[in-house]
Design a protein around this motif. Structure first.
Motif, PDB file in Angstrom:
ATOM      1  N   ILE A  44       0.839  -1.199   0.000  1.00 20.98           N
ATOM      2  CA  ILE A  44       0.000   0.000   0.000  1.00 20.98           C
ATOM      3  C   ILE A  44       0.877   1.252   0.000  1.00 20.98           C
ATOM      4  CG2 ILE A  44      -1.649   1.347   1.362  1.00 20.98           C
ATOM      5  CD1 ILE A  44      -2.962  -1.025   0.124  1.00 20.98           C
ATOM      6  N   LYS A  55      -6.129   6.024   4.387  1.00 20.48           N
ATOM      7  CA  LYS A  55      -5.590   4.753   4.843  1.00 20.48           C
ATOM      8  C   LYS A  55      -6.154   3.604   4.006  1.00 20.48           C
ATOM      9  CE  LYS A  55      -3.176   6.253   8.357  1.00 20.48           C
ATOM     10  NZ  LYS A  55      -1.684   6.138   8.374  1.00 20.48           N
ATOM     11  N   LYS A  57      -5.674  -0.703   2.853  1.00 22.87           N
ATOM     12  CA  LYS A  57      -5.119  -1.993   3.252  1.00 22.87           C
ATOM     13  C   LYS A  57      -5.426  -3.015   2.176  1.00 22.87           C
ATOM     14  CE  LYS A  57      -9.132  -3.537   5.954  1.00 22.87           C
ATOM     15  NZ  LYS A  57      -9.586  -4.049   7.266  1.00 22.87           N
ATOM     16  N   GLU A  59      -5.747  -7.419   1.306  1.00 22.36           N
ATOM     17  CA  GLU A  59      -5.851  -8.789   1.786  1.00 22.36           C
ATOM     18  C   GLU A  59      -5.928  -9.705   0.574  1.00 22.36           C
ATOM     19  OE1 GLU A  59      -9.503  -7.435   4.034  1.00 22.36           O
ATOM     20  OE2 GLU A  59      -8.800  -9.027   5.374  1.00 22.36           O
ATOM     21  N   GLY A  70     -10.312   0.521   2.459  1.00 24.96           N
ATOM     22  CA  GLY A  70      -9.814   1.522   3.397  1.00 24.96           C
ATOM     23  C   GLY A  70     -10.705   2.729   3.447  1.00 24.96           C
TER      24      GLY A  70
END
Length: 567
Positions: A44, A55, A57, A59, A70
């Motif tokens: 990121i 922010k 993220k 996965e 985010g």
């Protein structure tokens, strides 16, 4: 590669392309399995590098789906969150662009690629916006000619994108809308490059007739099958073919919980080997990857594959051939005999292996009916170490048959029937006692975990322990009666005493218990001389065997004498 999904969606369409344009070829670029993600170094990069507060993220799911999510913040002149790989070397020369399978939140994102192009010595990005539909999977097609150069927000339209020199891949959200975001990506492929449009996997995605098949193969995770070396013969249903199914059928099949059923249907459309139309008609039938046979014949002026009509044939690929059909092929209902049901359950592998070793496989597929008390694999694992291995030896087949036969009752006996009757005779002649103990349904001390699994030729009850000849529930043990002769009582007593000792792993002590009983029987003049002589011979012969084998040999001798006395 993504587990069982390499270029799946591509494969899906590939399966069905009959008169497919040569530009339909695709090459997998990213499939988001965890090992691949680790090697590519996805990370990121938020606007925090410039003072922003956004922010993001990422996965990677077990099924190979990238989730980029985010919160986008516009504070401190921020407003972007991105995801990018480490430096790499990727040559997509000859390809025409990228296709990505995505599911978003309705916002606009960017695909970003970097090459060896530099601005003032620093790497620039080539970007292309794409839209998403909230909560829906879509396939985004982006020609390379539409990628535009940029550097830190500055447009560099004069810079030329070279797909042969890609050094980084990325995704970015920068739509200037504060709030949460989420984008999922299944895969990214490169399309075009007509020189490599050869495999069945490469033949389908570009053809508009096969969207449903493409989606089905993607959800079933079957691309790996069709992307292998093969060869494969694929009978490819069109979208119209899928539309003939009852309303709602396709939607149900595409749900994750129905994946196994979907896989079975799709595999029924694939035959191992490359079978052209002439060879198929000559053979008349062929076995599918799913396992069931397909009929191929010429009838009423048409070529039929089961009940489907062949629309186009002999679409040659590097790893097989494709035939187009007008109906979806549905495999016949699975067999529902005792053996098939047990095999599909997946928890009776040891039991079925024992049945096969004992030569009893046909018993579970014959007309019956038969009631089976089926120990799970965990139940067999509870036996003393080495017991199962010993039983599966050819020389111990009689003992194995005796044990397995104790788990079968002639006729269909439901759980309710068994509880009402409280007892039954097994096929081996051993007595089975049913009861409720401390709230659990028991048979000879074993817990019945599940009852009444109905089969065409009987019923299965699942138990948590292996039943051994001579074992009964302590509460249901009957004392010897006046009509029971002394040899019977001695044999039953020895078995009652020896079985728990054997199950606790002390095979030598168990053998000694049985030997003492046999010795007393061999000197009992109430027995026939031939019986006493055979027991003496057995003792001499078995004394040289190892403890486990000796215990089984002595037990078999006791069983034979007991059977002769109770006839």
């Amino acid at each position: 590669m993504k587990a069982n999904i390499p270029v799946l969606t591509i494969a899906a369409a590939a399966c069905t392309l009959l008169s497919l344009p040569s530009a339909a070829s695709q090459t997998s670029v990213v499939e988001f399995d965890r090992e691949e993600a680790r090697k590519l170094g996805w990370r990121i990069v938020d606007d925090g590098v410039m003072g922003g507060l956004s922010k993001g993220k990422m996965e990677i799911s077990e099924s190979g789906i990238l989730r980029f999510s985010g919160n986008l913040s516009l504070e401190n002149n921020g407003g972007f969150s991105s995801l990018r790989t480490d430096d790499l070397e990727l040559d997509l020369s000859g390809a025409e662009g990228l296709i990505a399978r995505v599911k978003g939140d309705g916002r606009n994102y960017q695909l970003r690629l970097s090459t060896d192009e530099r601005y003032r010595g620093m790497q620039i990005s080539f970007k292309k916006d794409f839209s998403t539909k909230k909560g829906k999977w879509t396939e985004v097609k982006v020609p390379f000619e539409q990628f535009e150069g940029s550097f830190r927000g500055m447009s560099l339209k004069d810079r030329k994108f070279d797909p042969a020199k890609i050094e980084r891949l990325g995704l970015l959200l920068g739509d200037k809308k504060a709030g949460p975001f989420q984008l999922e990506v299944d895969w990214i492929v490169a399309y075009g490059n007509s020189d490599s449009a050869k495999s069945v996997v490469d033949l389908a995605l570009a053809d508009e007739r096969f969207k449903t098949l493409t989606a089905a193969l993607t959800e079933a995770k079957l691309v790996e099958t069709l992307n292998g070396s093969g060869p494969f013969t694929v009978f490819a249903p069109t979208d119209e073919a899928f539309s003939k199914l009852p309303k709602g059928t396709v939607e149900e099949l595409l749900k994750p919980e129905n994946r196994a059923k979907l896989q079975s249907i799709l595999k029924y459309h694939v035959i191992p080997g490359s079978v052209d139309l002439a060879a198929g008609l000559k053979a008349g039938e062929a076995s599918s990857v799913q396992g069931e046979a397909l009929s191929i014949e010429f009838a009423e002026g048409r070529v039929r594959v089961n009940e489907a009509t062949l629309l186009d044939a002999n679409i040659t690929a590097s790893n097989g051939v494709i035939h187009v059909i007008d109906s979806v092929l549905l495999p016949p209902a699975p067999k529902n005999d005792l053996a098939s049901v047990a095999e599909r359950a997946g928890s009776f592998g040891t039991l079925l292996a024992g049945v096969e070793a004992a030569g009893l496989s046909d018993v579970l597929t014959e007309e019956g009916p038969l009631t089976i008390l089926a120990p799970t694999d965990e139940a067999f694992a509870k036996l003393p170490k080495g017991t199962l291995k010993t039983l599966l030896k050819k020389e111990n087949r009689d003992q194995l048959v005796a044990i397995l036969s104790m788990h079968a009752i002639k006729g269909t006996v439901t759980g309710g029937d068994a509880l009402n009757a409280k007892r039954a005779n097994s096929v081996s002649g051993e007595k089975l006692q049913f009861s409720i103990e401390a709230g659990s349904f028991k048979v000879n001390g074993a817990t019945i975990l599940k009852t009444d699994i109905t089969c065409d030729n009987g019923v299965i009850h699942v138990i948590d322990e292996v039943l051994l000849p001579g074992s009964t529930s302590k509460e249901k043990q009957k004392p010897a009666t006046a009509k029971t002769i002394a040899p019977d009582r001695r044999i039953e007593g020895a078995i009652e005493k020896g079985v728990p000792v054997f199950n606790q792993g002390d095979h030598e002590k168990c053998a000694d218990i049985y030997r003492d009983c046999l010795t007393s029987l061999a000197s009992d003049r109430s027995l026939d001389d031939s019986v006493r002589q055979s027991l003496s011979d057995l003792i001499k012969r078995a004394d040289h065997a190892k403890p486990t084998e000796r215990a089984w040999l002595f037990r078999a001798g006791l069983d034979r004498v007991l059977a002769s006395l109770t006839q």
